[in-house]
Enzyme design. Structure first.
Site, PDB file in Angstrom:
ATOM      1  N   ASP A 903       4.884   8.194  -3.401  1.00 17.54           N
ATOM      2  CA  ASP A 903       4.733   7.278  -1.853  1.00 17.54           C
ATOM      3  C   ASP A 903       5.680   7.578  -0.704  1.00 17.54           C
ATOM      4  O   ASP A 903       6.634   7.388  -1.268  1.00 17.54           O
ATOM      5  CB  ASP A 903       4.235   6.278  -2.629  1.00 17.54           C
ATOM      6  CG  ASP A 903       3.927   4.767  -1.747  1.00 17.54           C
ATOM      7  OD1 ASP A 903       3.010   5.308  -0.813  1.00 17.54           O
ATOM      8  OD2 ASP A 903       3.429   4.248  -2.311  1.00 17.54           O
ATOM      9  N   LYS A 972       9.806  -8.538   3.262  1.00 18.05           N
ATOM     10  CA  LYS A 972       8.733  -7.529   3.300  1.00 18.05           C
ATOM     11  C   LYS A 972       7.264  -7.110   3.919  1.00 18.05           C
ATOM     12  O   LYS A 972       7.510  -6.113   5.007  1.00 18.05           O
ATOM     13  CB  LYS A 972       8.288  -7.289   1.353  1.00 18.05           C
ATOM     14  CG  LYS A 972       7.693  -5.332   1.368  1.00 18.05           C
ATOM     15  CD  LYS A 972       7.862  -5.140  -0.352  1.00 18.05           C
ATOM     16  CE  LYS A 972       6.848  -3.957  -0.195  1.00 18.05           C
ATOM     17  NZ  LYS A 972       6.184  -3.713  -1.200  1.00 18.05           N
ATOM     18  N   ASP A1131      -0.926   7.104   3.246  1.00 15.59           N
ATOM     19  CA  ASP A1131       1.368   8.105   2.672  1.00 15.59           C
ATOM     20  C   ASP A1131       1.691   7.928   1.605  1.00 15.59           C
ATOM     21  O   ASP A1131       2.226   7.817   0.945  1.00 15.59           O
ATOM     22  CB  ASP A1131       2.288   7.245   3.276  1.00 15.59           C
ATOM     23  CG  ASP A1131       1.942   5.384   3.140  1.00 15.59           C
ATOM     24  OD1 ASP A1131       1.279   5.154   2.954  1.00 15.59           O
ATOM     25  OD2 ASP A1131       3.173   5.256   3.806  1.00 15.59           O
TER      26      ASP A1131
END
Length: 1216
Positions: A903, A972, A1131
């Protein structure tokens, strides 16, 4: 003489008002007639800014209960557009019964002048009489003359009714502003496209498909005969009729159509000439001279026969008929074979296509015959267009109550089917008999495209799938209309006889995919193209799906919904025989409020809800495109062909009704798409299978009571009980308000539970259906280039549950480091050691090996260590794989099918840091080599904490309250989404949600704290990523100025994919149907001005998304060349454990290769070239100043830092 008085019930004041109305109406008639007269005299441009006669089009339904569905353009229903009084008064008895003599005289003079200009004789014979071949040939050969100058040729052989009738503007509702067509989208041939053009084309094609030639032809003539309406037609609409007459071998009618083309100011294209040649081939006695003249005219118009055979789309035996005609004049004529020698010009893939070195494309371990058999099964499923599978709830014990409810349901469905079939057939007969004016566009042809029973089946399926809380009329109508369109598209392909050709090519294509074949030098696209080029006969395989306008899909579906509501009924005592017996509707049409807007809603009766819930039926019915494919997908060879065999699939996903993306793709050179198509083919060619042990555990929990902790939705029996209102109770206003809120909460929770439960049921049932099979996911992409599997429910982009049950069908030995990568992957899934090195993660996995083995052996009865992981089901699946591998005699030789993920570390910021060569930013997101991974989220949290401490010392109250509550989790989501364009408002909502989840945080300070923190997060990011903010601000401001100038933002990715942002100002269109008026808000209409706010806010994230998709595609291509199994979730890259090291190397090399290109410089040059050419004439006005400012900004590329991109190749934690 006595004085006689005339008495009237009307007052003098009312008479004066009526008189003024008549005078105004007559004046409008005169002005309209004068406008048409000036137009026929070839006035170059006529503008009427003060008196507006023509209103913008909107496809609406002008019908009532006694009239057929009508697709006319009703301007009276468009919000914000004034309705002309002349329209409402035109049918006044006074005006119609006493027409003005001078008005009639003016009309006659106007028509005589028009006939003199065209050189028309007073009367000619009908075109249906025999016309010799010389005359027809002259018609065809004269068409290509330029239409922008005054016509001087004679058209004596053309009947009067085929020429333009100069009618009064506004006589029919089908009018449009002349200026509107200037803003319409255009294809590569210059044909204009909008909802109007698509509606006409769809209607004409539907009429032709059902064999109603007269209806199609009359519709065309209706638009052609009026100069204003004629502007709505494009070459494709005319060619639909040209091809029809070609099938019938009627050269006279084709000559007539060519004359209409010239009158419309259109030039015949290759398809027009192909149809003419086809017609000549079908004629038994067509002379060589006629054919030769046609070919000469084709060449004179700048075309060649090679263009005709290579660019035209052929159906059935059209190409054979053209060859027959050509052999009449050239007996040795052979069609030119198109040889694909062009190579993608992007420097990113130059080595991929030109390097002469051994390649190792992945192969399938299948016998050739099995692969062909799989294709046959897939074809049968798509031809049937639906599939019935067993539900995972079928494993529950069958009770007497279930059996009784199922019998009642089956009986009711049988009755409903008969009622709907009869009502549908009566509706069609009514439409056919009432619609006397065949030129009016009605829904009748669309209800003849399929068998009547198929429409009924679509309606019955929608009843079963309706949620207990109901669904909006608009959503239900769109779903029904889309189902009809999908079935129609499949029927069109089957009718064109392309199925046999696809089957023949696929049999040869299958040889490329198997291991036993020596074909290693071809990509799937290249080999399919080679096989197709070798077959010079039969229909073209390129799909010519005609997209229906969104408003047509809704209108068609709304009519079907109305039939269901009116005809599907049930007795009220079906579940309780002691109650009163009364026939009641199964579905109810009601209104509700959504975002302060009143919307139509379709809600099922509680009787139906109870029947469906208690019957717990054992089967589910899906459209074929919902299921994974049983064979490798058909490779994408162009934007119009690929993926499924018959199911309509777009290469580029877009909002419903938007066509600008497809037109943009079709304008581009074919070779520019090779890398994009090949990457999609690579992703789609990966075979999958089901992880049966994990699936069985999930199904057992699903059929029990679910588990919210493990993301297994519970059944509705676990929904909160609805509080009951006692009419006799003594409630205070506060009690009533509290009760109302509780009822709303329970309803919302129940609706969410049902939605989640059905979603899980579909996914698990599909997985269970495929448990013993191997399958494939065809891929396409969104308008930014991000790739997605086509099946909507079950795929590897799904939730933790879905990913856990998927395995690669091909297994590979773990090799020397494979088991270590499995262990590291397991730790990554738990989310426990994100800031630890890979070595430490591996050590941690060895430390907890006992828990890993216990989880694998006793998932539900042991210590259940896996349950607390971030991704529990994938963690469990990985535990089982590690257990099997570690217990094998030689783990290095253990055949593993398990996908291991790598990742990106905040991938959006990685691209920004690379673009800006930002050293600090690059270090924060692991572009720089480090001993341990850098966590940008923790870094931002630490920076925010520093700011908080300073403010707390300075006495800021909210900073003091936040002490001990600032963590990585709080910031986050905001940090992750800032790069994708989140605003401070959106970031505040994200932080507010996180704060509310923290136990002990004082709720009264949530708003103030979230407002404070979002400001600090943005400040921290600005300090940490200075280059990122400069680039983001440049992109945002560039998009704002471009949108303000009246254009949508476009760009081209480094791989050559053209992108346009489809954000336009909303246009409200009122659709009138039997059931209700529906207000459609259309945001995709390219004729509307761009939405400046959306354009500027979306450009930075969309541009970054286009870069990360480019990086993924490059990685996919080079992994494919190296023989790796590779798939991605944006991604996050997946491969076998044994090939993780190779994939990591390719991933880093391609990232460096991508960002070594002058991406921002190329973007700047493209934007300046596209938007800097329209220089305002007046250099002193405000527009010129804005233009100059825009050009200066677009030319000023942000400065970059000195980060060395080559360092990325050495970064262990770039992707990990």
């Amino acid at each position: 003489a006595p004085i006689r008085k005339n008495y009237s019930s009307a007052s003098p004041k009312k008479d004066d008002v009526q008189k003024r109305k008549c005078e105004r109406t007559l004046l409008l008639h005169v002005l309209e007639a004068r406008m048409q007269q000036l137009q026929t005299e070839n006035v170059t441009e006529l503008k009427c800014s003060k008196v507006q006669f023509l209103n913008r089009l909107s496809l609406t339904q002008t019908e009532d209960r006694s009239s057929p569905q009508d697709l006319s353009w009703d301007k009276k229903k468009i919000e914000g557009v004034p309705v002309r009084k002349a329209d409402s008064e035109r049918n006044s008895p006074t005006l119609n019964s006493h027409p003005s003599r001078w008005m009639e005289k003016l009309r006659k003079e106007k028509w005589k002048r028009h006939k003199r200009q065209l050189g028309l004789v007073p009367k000619t014979k009908d075109v249906s009489s025999s016309v010799n071949e010389k005359r027809t040939c002259d018609k065809i050969s004269n068409i290509s003359k330029t239409t922008n100058h005054k016509r001087t040729h004679s058209v004596k052989d053309i009947p009067e009714e085929t020429l333009a009738e100069v009618e009064d503007v506004g006589e029919h509702a089908d009018q449009t502003e002349p200026s509107l067509s200037g803003r319409l989208l255009e294809d590569k041939e210059g044909n204009k496209y909008g909802d109007v053009q698509l509606s006409i084309l769809s209607y004409v094609e539907a009429c032709i498909f059902i064999g109603d030639v007269d209806r199609a032809y009359q519709c065309l003539l209706f638009y052609h005969r009026n100069l204003s309406r004629r502007k709505l037609l494009n070459i494709k609409i005319y060619n639909s009729l040209v091809r029809l007459w070609a099938k019938k071998g009627s050269l006279n009618q084709i000559g007539r159509m060519f004359v209409l083309l010239e009158e419309a100011g259109l030039k015949p294209n290759l398809s027009s000439y192909a149809a003419a040649l086809e017609c000549m081939g079908r004629m038994s006695n067509c002379s060589q001279r006629v054919i030769s003249r046609c070919v000469q005219q084709l060449n004179a118009d700048g075309f060649t026969l090679e263009d005709l055979f290579n660019q035209c789309i052929f159906h059935e035996n059209e190409i054979e008929m053209i060859l027959k005609a050509m052999h009449t004049v050239q007996p040795d004529f052979m069609p030119p074979i198109q040889r694909q020698i062009e190579i993608c010009s992007s420097p990113l893939v130059k080595d991929f296509y030109t390097k002469q070195e051994p390649v190792f494309y992945p192969k399938l371990n299948f016998p050739l015959q099995e692969l062909r058999e799989r294709f046959r099964k897939q074809l049968e499923m798509e031809q049937a267009d639906n599939i019935t599978i067993d539900s995972v709830e079928a494993s529950k014990p069958i009770t007497k109550q279930m059996v009784e409810m199922r019998e009642i349901l089956n009986s009711l469905r049988s009755q409903w089917q008969k009622s709907l079939l009869q009502a549908f057939q009566e509706c069609k007969l009514h439409m056919a008999s009432v619609g006397k004016r065949s030129w009016r566009m009605t829904l009748y042809p669309y209800f003849c495209l399929l068998d009547d029973k198929e429409y009924v089946d679509i309606m019955l399926q929608s009843i079963t799938s309706l949620p207990p809380t109901g669904e909006s009329l608009l959503s239900m109508a769109k779903e029904l209309g889309s189902k009809v369109y999908n079935k129609y598209s499949i029927r069109r392909k089957m009718k064109s006889q392309m199925v046999n050709k696809i089957r023949d090519i696929y049999e040869g294509y299958a040889e490329l995919l198997i291991q036993d074949c020596e074909l290693n030098n071809y990509l799937p696209r290249e080999y399919w193209f080679k096989l197709e080029a070798e077959i010079t006969s039969g229909p073209s395989l390129v799909s010519e799906d005609i997209s229906w306008p969104h408003i047509l899909v809704v209108q068609l579906g709304a009519h079907l919904v109305d039939l269901i509501v009116r005809e599907v009924k049930v007795f009220s005592n079906v579940l309780n025989h002691s109650s009163e017996k009364k026939l009641i509707p199964v579905l109810y049409h009601m209104y509700t409020f959504s975002s302060n807007k009143q919307v139509g809603f379709i809600k099922p009766h509680p009787i139906l809800t109870q029947l469906l819930s208690e019957a717990m039926e054992t089967t589910l019915n899906f459209d074929s495109y919902v299921m994974p494919m049983l064979c490798p997908p058909v490779p994408w060879i162009s934007p119009k062909f690929g993926a499924y065999i018959l199911n309509p699939t777009k290469l580029m996903r877009c909002v419903e009704g938007a066509i600008q993306h497809q037109l943009l793709l079709e304008k581009c050179k074919g070779s520019e798409f090779h890398a994009i198509l090949d990457s999609l083919n690579q992703l789609g060619n990966c075979p999958w299978k089901i992880n049966k042990p994990v699936l069985d555990i999930i199904i057992s929990l699903f059929n029990d009571k679910g588990s919210e902790k493990l993301n297994i939705p519970p059944p509705l029996s676990e929904a909160p009980e609805m509080p009951k209102f006692n009419p006799r109770g003594d409630y205070t206003p506060a009690d009533k308000s509290s009760l109302k809120r509780e009822i709303i909460r329970c309803k919302k929770k129940t609706a969410e539970m049902h939605s989640l439960r059905m979603d899980a049921l579909y996914k698990l049932s599909i997985a269970n259906h495929m448990r013993d099979d191997i399958f494939w996911f065809p891929h396409n992409m969104d308008f930014r280039g991000r790739t997605y599997p086509c099946p909507p429910y079950f795929n590897h982009l799904g939730s933790d549950v879905t990913r856990a049950v998927l395995l690669f069908a091909e297994g590979k030995p773990l090799g020397e480091h494979g088991l270590n990568w499995l262990k590291i992957h397991l730790v990554n899934l738990t989310g426990l050691k994100k800031r630890s090195s890979l070595k430490r993660r591996l050590e941690y996995a060895d430390e907890i090996m006992e828990d890993i083995l216990d989880s694998a052996d006793h998932p539900l009865s042991g210590r259940q260590w896996w349950i607390n992981a971030d991704e529990p089901w994938q963690t469990l699946a990985c535990c089982m794989e590690i257990a099997n591998a570690s217990r094998s005699p030689d783990p290095a030789k253990y055949i593993s099918h398990f996908p291991v993920h790598q990742d990106g570390s905040c991938n959006g910021l990685q691209h920004y840091a690379a673009l800006g060569r930002d050293v600090i930013g690059a270090t924060s997101v692991n572009l720089m080599p480090c001993d341990v991974p850098q966590d940008v989220y923790s870094g931002v949290a630490q920076q925010v904490e520093e700011f908080r401490k300073q403010d707390a010392e300075n006495g800021v109250k909210i900073a003091q309250v936040l002490e001990g509550f600032i963590s990585r989790k709080v910031v986050k989501q905001t940090v992750m989404t800032v790069v994708y364009g989140v605003t401070k408002y959106g970031g505040r909502l994200q932080i507010e949600k996180r704060l509310r989840e923290i136990e002990g945080f004082p709720k009264e300070y949530v708003w103030d704290a979230s407002h404070y923190l979002v400001h600090q997060v943005f400040t921290s990011l600005k300090e940490m990523f200075t280059g990122t903010r400069e680039i983001q601000d440049w992109l945002t401001e560039s998009a704002r100025l471009i949108a303000k100038s009246g254009s949508s933002v476009e760009w081209i990715t480094p791989l050559g994919l053209p992108i346009v942002q489809p954000y336009h100002r909303a246009k409200n269109t009122v659709l009138r149907s039997n059931i209700q008026y529906v207000n459609l808000q259309i945001n995709y209409d390219a004729t509307q001005k761009p939405d400046t706010v959306k354009q500027k806010n979306a450009f930075p994230p969309n541009f970054i998304h286009s870069l990360d998709s480019t990086h993924m595609m490059l990685t996919a291509l080079f992994c494919y060349r190296a023989g790796l199994t590779f798939v991605s979730v944006h991604d996050c890259f997946w491969t076998h454990a044994v090939t993780v090291d190779v994939m990591n190397k390719i991933c880093r090399e391609q990232f460096v290769h991508l960002h070594s290109q002058p991406i921002l410089q190329d973007l700047s040059a493209f934007l300046v070239g596209k938007y800097g050419a329209n220089i305002p004439v007046d250099r002193k006005n405000k527009r010129f100043l804005e233009y100059r400012r825009m050009v200066e900004l677009l030319s000023k590329v942000p400065q970059t830092g000195d980060f060395d991109l080559q360092k990325v190749k050495e970064s262990t934690y770039f992707f990990c």
